[in-house]
Design a protein around this motif. Structure first.
Motif, PDB file in Angstrom:
ATOM      1  N   GLY A  66     -39.392   6.099 -25.776  1.00 42.22           N
ATOM      2  CA  GLY A  66     -40.765   6.378 -25.367  1.00 42.22           C
ATOM      3  C   GLY A  66     -40.934   7.640 -24.554  1.00 42.22           C
ATOM      4  O   GLY A  66     -41.924   7.797 -23.844  1.00 42.22           O
ATOM      5  N   VAL A  67     -39.983   8.578 -24.658  1.00 41.37           N
ATOM      6  CA  VAL A  67     -40.077   9.850 -23.947  1.00 41.37           C
ATOM      7  C   VAL A  67     -41.011  10.778 -24.731  1.00 41.37           C
ATOM      8  O   VAL A  67     -41.018  10.762 -25.970  1.00 41.37           O
ATOM      9  N   THR A  68     -41.801  11.573 -24.026  1.00 41.57           N
ATOM     10  CA  THR A  68     -42.708  12.515 -24.678  1.00 41.57           C
ATOM     11  C   THR A  68     -42.193  13.937 -24.485  1.00 41.57           C
ATOM     12  O   THR A  68     -41.306  14.193 -23.662  1.00 41.57           O
ATOM     13  N   SER A  69     -42.777  14.857 -25.216  1.00 45.04           N
ATOM     14  CA  SER A  69     -42.374  16.258 -25.056  1.00 45.04           C
ATOM     15  C   SER A  69     -42.697  16.751 -23.645  1.00 45.04           C
ATOM     16  O   SER A  69     -41.996  17.622 -23.110  1.00 45.04           O
ATOM     17  N   GLN A  70     -43.732  16.185 -23.026  1.00 43.80           N
ATOM     18  CA  GLN A  70     -44.094  16.589 -21.666  1.00 43.80           C
ATOM     19  C   GLN A  70     -43.157  15.963 -20.618  1.00 43.80           C
ATOM     20  O   GLN A  70     -42.868  16.569 -19.592  1.00 43.80           O
ATOM     21  N   SER A  71     -42.706  14.748 -20.879  1.00 36.67           N
ATOM     22  CA  SER A  71     -41.869  14.069 -19.880  1.00 36.67           C
ATOM     23  C   SER A  71     -40.378  14.354 -20.045  1.00 36.67           C
ATOM     24  O   SER A  71     -39.588  13.983 -19.179  1.00 36.67           O
ATOM     25  N   HIS A  72     -39.999  15.023 -21.133  1.00 36.22           N
ATOM     26  CA  HIS A  72     -38.580  15.245 -21.387  1.00 36.22           C
ATOM     27  C   HIS A  72     -37.935  16.099 -20.299  1.00 36.22           C
ATOM     28  O   HIS A  72     -36.874  15.737 -19.761  1.00 36.22           O
ATOM     29  N   ALA A  73     -38.552  17.210 -19.941  1.00 34.11           N
ATOM     30  CA  ALA A  73     -37.952  18.105 -18.942  1.00 34.11           C
ATOM     31  C   ALA A  73     -37.798  17.429 -17.576  1.00 34.11           C
ATOM     32  O   ALA A  73     -36.717  17.499 -16.977  1.00 34.11           O
ATOM     33  N   PRO A  74     -38.840  16.769 -17.032  1.00 37.12           N
ATOM     34  CA  PRO A  74     -38.623  16.085 -15.752  1.00 37.12           C
ATOM     35  C   PRO A  74     -37.617  14.938 -15.845  1.00 37.12           C
ATOM     36  O   PRO A  74     -36.909  14.649 -14.873  1.00 37.12           O
ATOM     37  N   LEU A  75     -37.503  14.303 -17.006  1.00 36.92           N
ATOM     38  CA  LEU A  75     -36.502  13.261 -17.186  1.00 36.92           C
ATOM     39  C   LEU A  75     -35.096  13.856 -17.113  1.00 36.92           C
ATOM     40  O   LEU A  75     -34.201  13.305 -16.461  1.00 36.92           O
ATOM     41  N   ILE A  76     -34.897  14.995 -17.773  1.00 35.16           N
ATOM     42  CA  ILE A  76     -33.593  15.664 -17.723  1.00 35.16           C
ATOM     43  C   ILE A  76     -33.259  16.055 -16.290  1.00 35.16           C
ATOM     44  O   ILE A  76     -32.119  15.898 -15.831  1.00 35.16           O
ATOM     45  N   ALA A  77     -34.248  16.529 -15.548  1.00 35.52           N
ATOM     46  CA  ALA A  77     -34.009  16.908 -14.152  1.00 35.52           C
ATOM     47  C   ALA A  77     -33.574  15.699 -13.330  1.00 35.52           C
ATOM     48  O   ALA A  77     -32.662  15.790 -12.495  1.00 35.52           O
ATOM     49  N   ALA A  78     -34.220  14.556 -13.569  1.00 38.12           N
ATOM     50  CA  ALA A  78     -33.874  13.341 -12.831  1.00 38.12           C
ATOM     51  C   ALA A  78     -32.459  12.880 -13.168  1.00 38.12           C
ATOM     52  O   ALA A  78     -31.689  12.482 -12.280  1.00 38.12           O
ATOM     53  N   LEU A  79     -32.097  12.932 -14.453  1.00 39.15           N
ATOM     54  CA  LEU A  79     -30.762  12.511 -14.871  1.00 39.15           C
ATOM     55  C   LEU A  79     -29.702  13.508 -14.428  1.00 39.15           C
ATOM     56  O   LEU A  79     -28.575  13.123 -14.091  1.00 39.15           O
ATOM     57  N   ASP A  80     -30.050  14.778 -14.400  1.00 35.44           N
ATOM     58  CA  ASP A  80     -29.115  15.803 -13.941  1.00 35.44           C
ATOM     59  C   ASP A  80     -28.775  15.595 -12.466  1.00 35.44           C
ATOM     60  O   ASP A  80     -27.619  15.779 -12.050  1.00 35.44           O
ATOM     61  N   ALA A  81     -29.753  15.181 -11.680  1.00 36.55           N
ATOM     62  CA  ALA A  81     -29.518  14.916 -10.258  1.00 36.55           C
ATOM     63  C   ALA A  81     -28.559  13.746 -10.064  1.00 36.55           C
ATOM     64  O   ALA A  81     -27.926  13.627  -9.011  1.00 36.55           O
ATOM     65  N   LEU A  82     -28.434  12.910 -11.094  1.00 38.61           N
ATOM     66  CA  LEU A  82     -27.518  11.764 -11.038  1.00 38.61           C
ATOM     67  C   LEU A  82     -26.135  12.099 -11.601  1.00 38.61           C
ATOM     68  O   LEU A  82     -25.260  11.238 -11.658  1.00 38.61           O
TER      69      LEU A  82
END
Length: 375
Positions: A66-82
């Protein structure tokens, strides 16, 4: 002509795949291990940037839906921080390694690190081409999709085995990674790749320059319940909500992700939640089903409601696979009974893979009597 297309690659985090409910993003945990902090972060990210659905894959990965093209970048940032994101998509795609969830000690961790590094410097391999590092005390990954296998021999040592070969070559810890890369190079040089695709089991192994005399050890199978390393818990179709993952994180300081759509909880308690499968005789363990329609754009029928309806009628020890198309993504192998979707219903395929030929029934006409006759 098939009613589906084979993409030849799996989604990643940096290279997600479009599906019927948005982008599917795959997390590949290093060393098959996730800390409680990482689990909590994944749960929060799945709710904030996706639809909260998390899937456990047959290659010991996690998928967020359920990821969107708009939410993909902030999701990657959140996972990268982990600490869960690779430097780039190429690095991510090359790190296609499944580890036994029961590994112990520094040796396996060092071997995996060496293998990750070697793969970055190795040949370009097909997107689905993978490695199995089955270096625990017991061989457990024989039924997991992989093309080059490092596993236990019947004699107790380690062998390097090409998938599809009956035996393998005895190897030492120093030889494992260099020889695995030699096998990958041989696969490419001997014509194993066609139009960007290729799997070791389908490749003719004529004049393969590797010993095949060492017999693999018997493969051990596991079900939910207590094991020496902790507790295995399963989920219907390998799906859990982000809220359930957060609850697990609150009780277990660390989990190992398995290729059996189960999590190995280490050093903590087990949530009392209906979504968890904690006993070996749960009927939900006898069914496998892909996303199906409408979640997958290639699926020709809805799958999971049918599988759920039939679960109680599947005898213990048998497996029912309901596939939304002929690819068989949820279970590429043979099941006791496969229901393979067509535009007009489901082909009834005993002891077969998805995509075969058989009589077709509409979903509503598939009953316990159908299963009794087919099984």
């Amino acid at each position: 002509m098939a009613d589906y297309s084979i993409k030849g690659w799996c989604p990643g985090a940096l290279r997600p795949m479009q599906s019927g409910d948005g982008l599917v993003l795959r997390i590949r945990p290093r060393m098959a291990r996730l800390t409680a902090a990482q689990l909590t972060g994944i749960a929060e990210a799945a709710l904030t940037h996706g639809n909260g659905i998390i899937e456990l894959t047959a290659r010991a990965n996690l998928q967020l839906r359920g990821v969107t093209s708009q939410s993909h970048a902030p999701l990657i940032a959140a996972l990268d921080a982990l600490g869960l994101i690779d430097p780039d998509a190429q690095t991510e795609s090359h790190r296609n390694v499944v580890l036994t969830p029961f590994w112990q000690g520094a040796e396996t961790e060092a071997l995996a690190t060496q293998l990750y590094t070697a793969l970055l410097q190795g040949p370009d391999l097909p997107g689905k081409f993978g490695f199995a590092l089955d270096t625990g005390a017991t061989r457990v990954l024989a039924d997991t999709s992989a093309d080059i296998r490092i596993e236990r021999a019947a004699s107790g040592g380690l062998i390097l085995r090409a998938d599809g070969a009956a035996g393998g070559q005895m190897v030492t810890a120093e030889e494992i990674v260099p020889m695995a890369m030699q096998m990958a190079l041989w696969f490419v040089a001997s014509g194993g790749i066609t139009e960007g695709r290729g799997r070791m089991a389908a490749h003719p192994k004529i004049d393969m320059p590797f010993d095949t005399s060492q017999t693999p050890a018997p493969n051990a199978a596991f079900a939910p319940g207590a094991v020496p390393e902790g507790t295995l818990v399963g989920f219907e179709f390998g799906i859990l909500r982000a809220e359930v993952l957060a609850e697990i994180a609150s009780l277990a300081p660390c989990v190992r992700v398995t290729p059996w759509r189960m999590l190995l909880l280490q050093g903590g308690g087990v949530p009392k939640h209906a979504a968890l499968i904690t006993v070996a005789n749960d009927p939900r363990l006898r069914i496998l089903a892909c996303t199906g329609a409408p979640g997958c754009p290639q699926a020709l029928q809805e799958t999971r409601a049918l599988a759920r309806r039939l679960a109680a009628d599947v005898p213990q020890g048998k497996l029912l696979h309901v596939s939304g198309c002929g690819k068989g993504c949820a279970h590429p192998g043979v099941a006791n009974l496969t229901l393979s979707a067509t535009r007009h219903g489901f082909m009834i395929l005993p002891q077969a893979r998805a995509g075969g030929l058989g009589p077709v029934l509409a979903a509503q006409d598939i009953t316990s009597e159908t299963l009794r006759k087919a099984l």
